[in-house]
Scaffold this motif. Structure first.
Motif, PDB file in Angstrom:
ATOM      1  N   ASP A 153      72.598 -36.207  12.904  1.00 39.32           N
ATOM      2  CA  ASP A 153      72.732 -36.817  14.234  1.00 39.32           C
ATOM      3  C   ASP A 153      73.964 -37.718  14.326  1.00 39.32           C
ATOM      4  N   ASN A 154      74.332 -38.342  13.233  1.00 43.46           N
ATOM      5  CA  ASN A 154      75.507 -39.223  13.235  1.00 43.46           C
ATOM      6  C   ASN A 154      76.827 -38.477  13.391  1.00 43.46           C
ATOM      7  N   ARG A 155      76.758 -37.169  13.338  1.00 46.59           N
ATOM      8  CA  ARG A 155      77.972 -36.357  13.499  1.00 46.59           C
ATOM      9  C   ARG A 155      78.139 -35.865  14.934  1.00 46.59           C
ATOM     10  N   ILE A 156      77.111 -36.070  15.772  1.00 46.14           N
ATOM     11  CA  ILE A 156      77.145 -35.481  17.105  1.00 46.14           C
ATOM     12  C   ILE A 156      77.654 -36.488  18.124  1.00 46.14           C
ATOM     13  N   ASN A 157      78.537 -36.028  18.983  1.00 47.14           N
ATOM     14  CA  ASN A 157      79.036 -36.848  20.077  1.00 47.14           C
ATOM     15  C   ASN A 157      78.831 -36.055  21.364  1.00 47.14           C
ATOM     16  N   ARG A 158      78.060 -36.617  22.272  1.00 50.46           N
ATOM     17  CA  ARG A 158      77.880 -35.928  23.553  1.00 50.46           C
ATOM     18  C   ARG A 158      79.111 -36.175  24.412  1.00 50.46           C
ATOM     19  N   ARG A 159      79.761 -35.094  24.878  1.00 55.11           N
ATOM     20  CA  ARG A 159      81.068 -35.242  25.515  1.00 55.11           C
ATOM     21  C   ARG A 159      81.026 -35.293  27.039  1.00 55.11           C
ATOM     22  N   ASN A 160      79.861 -35.085  27.641  1.00 59.14           N
ATOM     23  CA  ASN A 160      79.797 -35.207  29.103  1.00 59.14           C
ATOM     24  C   ASN A 160      78.385 -35.598  29.525  1.00 59.14           C
ATOM     25  N   HIS A 193      80.546 -28.156  33.446  1.00 61.56           N
ATOM     26  CA  HIS A 193      79.421 -28.736  34.174  1.00 61.56           C
ATOM     27  C   HIS A 193      78.105 -28.444  33.479  1.00 61.56           C
ATOM     28  N   VAL A 194      78.164 -28.264  32.172  1.00 61.81           N
ATOM     29  CA  VAL A 194      76.967 -27.990  31.383  1.00 61.81           C
ATOM     30  C   VAL A 194      77.057 -28.857  30.115  1.00 61.81           C
ATOM     31  N   SER A 195      75.907 -29.219  29.550  1.00 66.26           N
ATOM     32  CA  SER A 195      75.895 -30.121  28.380  1.00 66.26           C
ATOM     33  C   SER A 195      76.870 -29.667  27.312  1.00 66.26           C
ATOM     34  N   LEU A 196      77.671 -30.597  26.824  1.00 64.76           N
ATOM     35  CA  LEU A 196      78.665 -30.291  25.802  1.00 64.76           C
ATOM     36  C   LEU A 196      78.546 -31.290  24.651  1.00 64.76           C
ATOM     37  N   TYR A 197      78.292 -30.752  23.459  1.00 67.05           N
ATOM     38  CA  TYR A 197      78.162 -31.591  22.268  1.00 67.05           C
ATOM     39  C   TYR A 197      79.312 -31.285  21.312  1.00 67.05           C
ATOM     40  N   GLU A 198      79.856 -32.354  20.730  1.00 70.63           N
ATOM     41  CA  GLU A 198      80.931 -32.193  19.745  1.00 70.63           C
ATOM     42  C   GLU A 198      80.392 -32.632  18.383  1.00 70.63           C
ATOM     43  N   VAL A 199      80.629 -31.835  17.358  1.00 69.56           N
ATOM     44  CA  VAL A 199      80.069 -32.129  16.037  1.00 69.56           C
ATOM     45  C   VAL A 199      81.198 -32.266  15.009  1.00 69.56           C
ATOM     46  N   ASP A 200      81.215 -33.404  14.322  1.00 70.92           N
ATOM     47  CA  ASP A 200      82.227 -33.697  13.294  1.00 70.92           C
ATOM     48  C   ASP A 200      81.745 -33.103  11.972  1.00 70.92           C
ATOM     49  N   ILE A 256      83.419 -35.250   5.205  1.00 70.70           N
ATOM     50  CA  ILE A 256      82.143 -35.680   4.635  1.00 70.70           C
ATOM     51  C   ILE A 256      81.609 -36.823   5.496  1.00 70.70           C
ATOM     52  N   ILE A 257      82.445 -37.819   5.737  1.00 67.26           N
ATOM     53  CA  ILE A 257      82.053 -38.932   6.595  1.00 67.26           C
ATOM     54  C   ILE A 257      82.812 -38.799   7.917  1.00 67.26           C
ATOM     55  N   PRO A 258      82.102 -38.655   9.037  1.00 65.17           N
ATOM     56  CA  PRO A 258      82.784 -38.496  10.334  1.00 65.17           C
ATOM     57  C   PRO A 258      83.828 -39.591  10.538  1.00 65.17           C
ATOM     58  N   VAL A 259      84.960 -39.206  11.116  1.00 60.95           N
ATOM     59  CA  VAL A 259      86.125 -40.098  11.124  1.00 60.95           C
ATOM     60  C   VAL A 259      85.824 -41.455  11.748  1.00 60.95           C
ATOM     61  N   GLU A 260      85.032 -41.491  12.811  1.00 68.93           N
ATOM     62  CA  GLU A 260      84.770 -42.780  13.466  1.00 68.93           C
ATOM     63  C   GLU A 260      83.674 -43.583  12.775  1.00 68.93           C
ATOM     64  N   LYS A 261      82.862 -42.919  11.968  1.00 72.54           N
ATOM     65  CA  LYS A 261      81.835 -43.644  11.200  1.00 72.54           C
ATOM     66  C   LYS A 261      82.445 -44.277   9.954  1.00 72.54           C
ATOM     67  N   ALA A 262      83.513 -43.670   9.458  1.00 67.59           N
ATOM     68  CA  ALA A 262      84.108 -44.138   8.212  1.00 67.59           C
ATOM     69  C   ALA A 262      84.766 -45.497   8.395  1.00 67.59           C
ATOM     70  N   TYR A 263      85.504 -45.654   9.499  1.00 69.64           N
ATOM     71  CA  TYR A 263      86.325 -46.845   9.680  1.00 69.64           C
ATOM     72  C   TYR A 263      86.720 -46.914  11.146  1.00 69.64           C
ATOM     73  N   PRO A 264      86.689 -48.120  11.748  1.00 68.53           N
ATOM     74  CA  PRO A 264      86.844 -48.189  13.207  1.00 68.53           C
ATOM     75  C   PRO A 264      88.282 -48.253  13.718  1.00 68.53           C
ATOM     76  N   LYS A 265      89.270 -48.241  12.829  1.00 68.00           N
ATOM     77  CA  LYS A 265      90.665 -48.361  13.281  1.00 68.00           C
ATOM     78  C   LYS A 265      91.584 -47.690  12.274  1.00 68.00           C
TER      79      LYS A 265
END
Length: 431
Positions: free
Chosen positions: A3-10, A133-140, A144-153
């Motif tokens: 779940d930590n790899r999923i980003n809902r895009r819309n 106009h339909v649900s769109l999910y992006e998966v990292d 190994i560690i999703p880029v935004e979870k690893a470090y915030p900047k």
DNA sequence: ATCGGCTCGCGCAA
DNA sequence: TGCGCGAAGCCGAT
């Protein structure tokens, strides 16, 4: 952790009239440890719908040459067979991803896509996120560690991001177990491109710049796994002892497979650890250096602009040394043809032309020399980006951009003043 | 062969 | 606020 790899895009809802769940596969061209595939299969089963995996073949991908396409298409043709055997639909269509995914989306209940990190793949996903106009999910799934979870900047150097990565790595490096396909209804797509790499190249990709490797690795998930087996069995031990000695050059040969997502870094991590061999130096490469490169391109969108890449101390230093005499100044043409006075450098360039890869250490030496042989850093930078993007199978990859930036002081520290380079680290050939 | 100094700035402990 | 330390460097002293 998936779940930590999923980003809902819309904000769009599912389409209740959808005939399938669409996984738009682009960056993760594999089945093994593909979190996006897992998420798409879960959704398909939940909705009782068949799964469609769609791949868009772009006839004019920036900088791509025939050798890159061949490697990728070899992998895709194997992938297509595997998916069909699993009861999953596959379609590969030639064209512009935004147009084609938007068309597939009309009959999709929801859409899952993998993540793009460099400018062009990332931009396409942003455009689609606004347009669909339909649900769109992006998966990292290619880290190994999703880029935004690893470090915030943007990380200043490896030491800043290393403790964060090492703390999270075991948490994220776990095997994906795919669910069983419950609805294997066959869908029909007339516009699909099929056939061997050769057939597709000669029929659909005739406008490409031609460059074929004489000693290219073979593309495909099973060859990626074989390269991993071979590396663990034959080279891991030596890697730990001497990866920084160029004459004992030990290469994992995995980077082309990683670039096209034909192997997951999770797979590599788990297999290397399970071997029981010492692997700290390799894990440093796979986790810290690789994720640092992705951190770099993700948070610094101008990763291929020299001005935006150099730390201030390096900028000032290069400027102070801009009039230093160069040992030689070579044109792009001479570099491209491996025609310098330096036999080691020529060997590295020839390896790039013939195999599509350069040993990590040699790529740094290769880059540092181009700086020394260019009338200014800007020209050196542009030539390096061009040569790496064009000739490396894994060109256009975060690792390449970070490696080139490193040659100009990025992620590095200042050193003793010298000609041309100033305080930027210099490298000489050893033996 | 091995070692400290060079040089800058971030991250973190204090 | 101060201190430690960093992708593969070089240099000179021992």
């Amino acid at each position: 952790m998936i779940d930590n790899r999923i980003n809902r895009r819309n904000e769009a809802p599912d389409n209740p009239k959808g005939k399938y769940v669409l996984y738009w596969m682009q960056g993760a061209q594999r089945i093994d440890n593909n979190h996006a595939l897992y998420i798409a299969m879960k959704h398909a089963n939940l909705l009782g719908l068949p799964l469609l995996v769609g791949f868009v073949l772009m006839p004019n991908y920036p900088h791509a040459v025939t050798g890159h396409y061949r490697f990728m298409l070899e992998g895709l043709s194997l992938l297509q067979k595997e998916l069909k055997q699993m009861g999953i639909n596959w379609v590969m269509t030639l064209g512009d991803p935004v147009q084609i995914v938007a068309k597939w989306a009309e009959e999709a209940a929801l859409i899952v896509m993998d993540k793009g990190y460099t400018r062009f793949p990332r931009h396409m996903r942003d455009v689609l996120a606004k347009r669909l106009h339909v649900s769109l999910y992006e998966v990292d799934t290619n880290l190994i560690i999703p880029v935004e979870k690893a470090y915030p900047k943007e990380a200043y150097a490896a030491y800043a991001i290393r403790p964060h990565l090492m703390k999270l790595v075991s948490e994220y490096a776990s095997t994906v177990v795919l669910p069983k396909v419950q609805n294997d209804t066959q869908l029909c797509f007339e516009e699909g491109v099929e056939g061997t790499a050769d057939m597709i190249l000669s029929k659909h990709l005739t406008g490409l710049r031609s460059h074929e490797y004489t000693h290219a690795p073979r593309g495909g998930e099973i060859y990626a796994q074989k390269a991993l087996d071979y590396f663990i069995a034959e080279h891991l031990k030596a890697y730990e002892g001497s990866s920084n000695h160029p004459n004992k050059s030990v290469v994992s040969r995995l980077s082309p497979y990683l670039h096209f997502g034909q192997i997951s870094p999770v797979t590599i991590y788990e297999r290397v650890l399970a071997s029981g061999l010492p692997c700290a130096a390799f894990i440093e490469q796979l986790v810290v250096r690789r994720e640092l490169a992705y951190n770099f391109v993700w948070y610094n969108k101008e990763y291929d602009q020299l001005e935006r890449v150099m730390p201030d101390w390096a900028k000032e230093s290069f400027e102070r040394h801009s009039h230093d005499e160069r040992p030689a100044v070579y044109s792009l043409n001479t570099l491209e043809e491996a025609g310098t006075y330096d036999a080691y450098w020529n060997a590295a360039q020839n390896e790039l032309l013939q195999k599509g890869t350069i040993h990590n250490y040699m790529r740094m030496y290769w880059g540092k020399k181009i700086i020394e042989w260019s009338s200014n850093p800007q020209e050196a930078f542009d030539n390096m980006i061009y040569l790496n993007d064009t000739y490396a199978i894994d060109g256009r990859d975060p690792n390449g951009y970070a490696g080139i930036a490193w040659c100009f002081g990025k992620h590095d520290r200042p050193f003793f003043e010298r000609k041309v380079f100033g305080k930027v680290r210099y490298m000489i050939s050893e033996g």
